[in-house]
Design an enzyme around this catalytic site. Structure first.
Site, short mmCIF file in Angstrom:
data_model
loop_
_atom_site.label_atom_id
_atom_site.label_comp_id
_atom_site.label_asym_id
_atom_site.label_seq_id
_atom_site.Cartn_x
_atom_site.Cartn_y
_atom_site.Cartn_z
N LYS A 199 -42.05 -16.20 22.48
CA LYS A 199 -42.12 -16.53 20.67
C LYS A 199 -40.85 -16.94 20.35
CE LYS A 199 -41.81 -13.05 16.74
NZ LYS A 199 -41.70 -12.09 16.43
N ARG A 209 -44.95 -12.74 7.03
CA ARG A 209 -44.23 -12.28 6.16
C ARG A 209 -44.42 -11.50 4.60
NH1 ARG A 209 -39.91 -16.47 8.86
NH2 ARG A 209 -40.07 -15.63 10.52
N ARG A 220 -34.36 -16.47 12.16
CA ARG A 220 -34.36 -16.14 13.46
C ARG A 220 -34.06 -16.84 14.17
NH1 ARG A 220 -40.01 -12.74 11.46
NH2 ARG A 220 -38.08 -10.80 10.15
N LYS A 251 -46.04 -16.75 21.44
CA LYS A 251 -46.38 -17.26 20.20
C LYS A 251 -46.29 -17.99 19.30
CE LYS A 251 -46.45 -13.46 16.70
NZ LYS A 251 -45.41 -12.47 15.66
N SER A 277 -50.49 -15.66 12.04
CA SER A 277 -51.02 -16.54 10.41
C SER A 277 -50.85 -17.45 9.30
CB SER A 277 -50.11 -15.34 9.36
OG SER A 277 -48.78 -15.78 9.27
N TYR A 316 -56.31 -12.82 13.13
CA TYR A 316 -57.38 -12.13 12.15
C TYR A 316 -58.73 -12.24 12.08
CZ TYR A 316 -51.86 -12.15 11.84
OH TYR A 316 -51.24 -11.40 11.56
#
Length: 332
Positions: A199, A209, A220, A251, A277, A316
């Site tokens: 990731k 977010r 992060r 990811k 996203s 999605y």
């Protein structure tokens, strides 16, 4: 004159739609698609997410309908994310049996009745008031081992709520081993662990977010991977497999197809990918501006992820793409 022409004509197998389907090296079926679903506490109607056209936060009461729609589409599962009304420094809502995510798991599990898999995001970022994926140490850094202890509790809570698959997305060292041990000790040896192994610290998470109303300040990069690193992603996946992961994940998907392919080459367990996203929003925005053919771009992006080695894809577009496949449409 005839001898000047090629004896091998690769275009022959491209001449008609039927030939192209027959010669296709890779295919996608609805059961290989997983739909991310956002469940928000305290709302009574679906709330559209501005940065993700066509995607909404759902009230708990509407979740059974979402599950039924997913079942009708024939997809493999839903991945649940909770958006709580209140947050605190340690993300206590994540382990609370009455927390929004755990209630959503139970409701979805009952509605699914074995017809698809109910998956749950196992991370603290949606539940902490600082927006990080773990518990903070005194210096403001994320405390790996303290966070892993909470993940173990969270895993048992999600298993008790009824989750079939736990999506460990926090990128803490040792998280898979700790959650596996906690699950087994609590009598949940049957619960599947999906490790978000490779990731990356990506700009493509931006709209997500908004979806979970993240309160993150900073970034992060101390626990998610650097986009510059490939070998490290393979090592992360192999480490998670050694710790007991049943499935490993890459990811984002699109910008990291090389990592996906390399993980798939060496993995002894299924390999999934998350079309995140930002990948979704870019295609939707470009299509809305008339710059690309929306359906073809969606199909091409999904087939590219499948071709690179993904056994299943979180996207999605899961419901829409599954509908196209059920109708016999070609994705490319």
């Amino acid at each position: 004159m005839t001898a000047a022409f090629p004896t091998r004509r690769l275009r022959r197998l491209r001449a008609t739609p039927a030939l192209r389907r027959l010669a296709a090296e890779h295919a996608l079926v609805p059961a290989q698609l997983v739909l991310p679903v956002f469940v928000k506490e305290g709302i009574t109607a679906a709330q559209p997410i501005a940065s993700m056209p066509g995607v909404s936060q759902h009230p708990l009461e509407a979740l059974a309908g979402v599950v039924d729609e997913a079942v009708a589409a024939g997809i493999g599962g839903i991945m649940l994310f909770g958006v709580p009304a209140t947050r605190d420094a340690v993300g206590s809502g994540a382990v609370d049996p009455d927390g929004i995510l755990n209630r959503a798991i139970t409701l979805a599990r009952d509605a699914a009745a074995g017809r698809l898999t109910v998956q749950a995001d196992l991370c603290l970022d949606e539940f902490t008031d600082h927006g990080h994926c773990g518990v903070l140490a005194g210096d403001g850094s994320v405390d790996n081992d303290a966070t892993v202890d909470v993940y173990a509790q969270m895993g048992v809570a999600q298993a008790r709520a009824g989750a079939h698959i736990l999506g460990l997305s926090g990128m803490m060292d040792g998280q898979v081993a700790a959650v596996r041990a906690a699950l087994d000790a609590a009598g949940f040896a049957h619960v599947v662990i999906l490790a978000y192994s490779a990731k990356y610290a990506s700009a493509f998470y931006g709209p997500f977010r908004d979806a979970v109303e993240s309160t993150l300040q900073g970034d992060r990069r101390t626990y998610q991977m650097s986009p510059a690193n490939a070998r490290e992603g393979i090592e992360e996946a192999l480490s998670d497999i050694d710790e007991g992961a049943d499935v490993v994940m890459v990811k984002p998907a699109g910008p990291y197809l090389d990592i996906l392919a390399r993980v798939a080459d060496v993995s002894s367990v299924p390999v999934w990918a998350y079309q995140v996203s930002g990948e979704y929003a870019l295609i939707e925005t470009a299509a809305a501006a008339g710059l690309i053919d929306r359906e073809r771009a969606i199909g091409e992006s999904l087939l590219g992820i499948r071709r690179a080695g993904a056994d299943a894809i979180l996207t999605y577009w899961a419901l829409e793409a599954a509908g196209w496949l059920q109708d016999g449409k070609d994705l490319a």
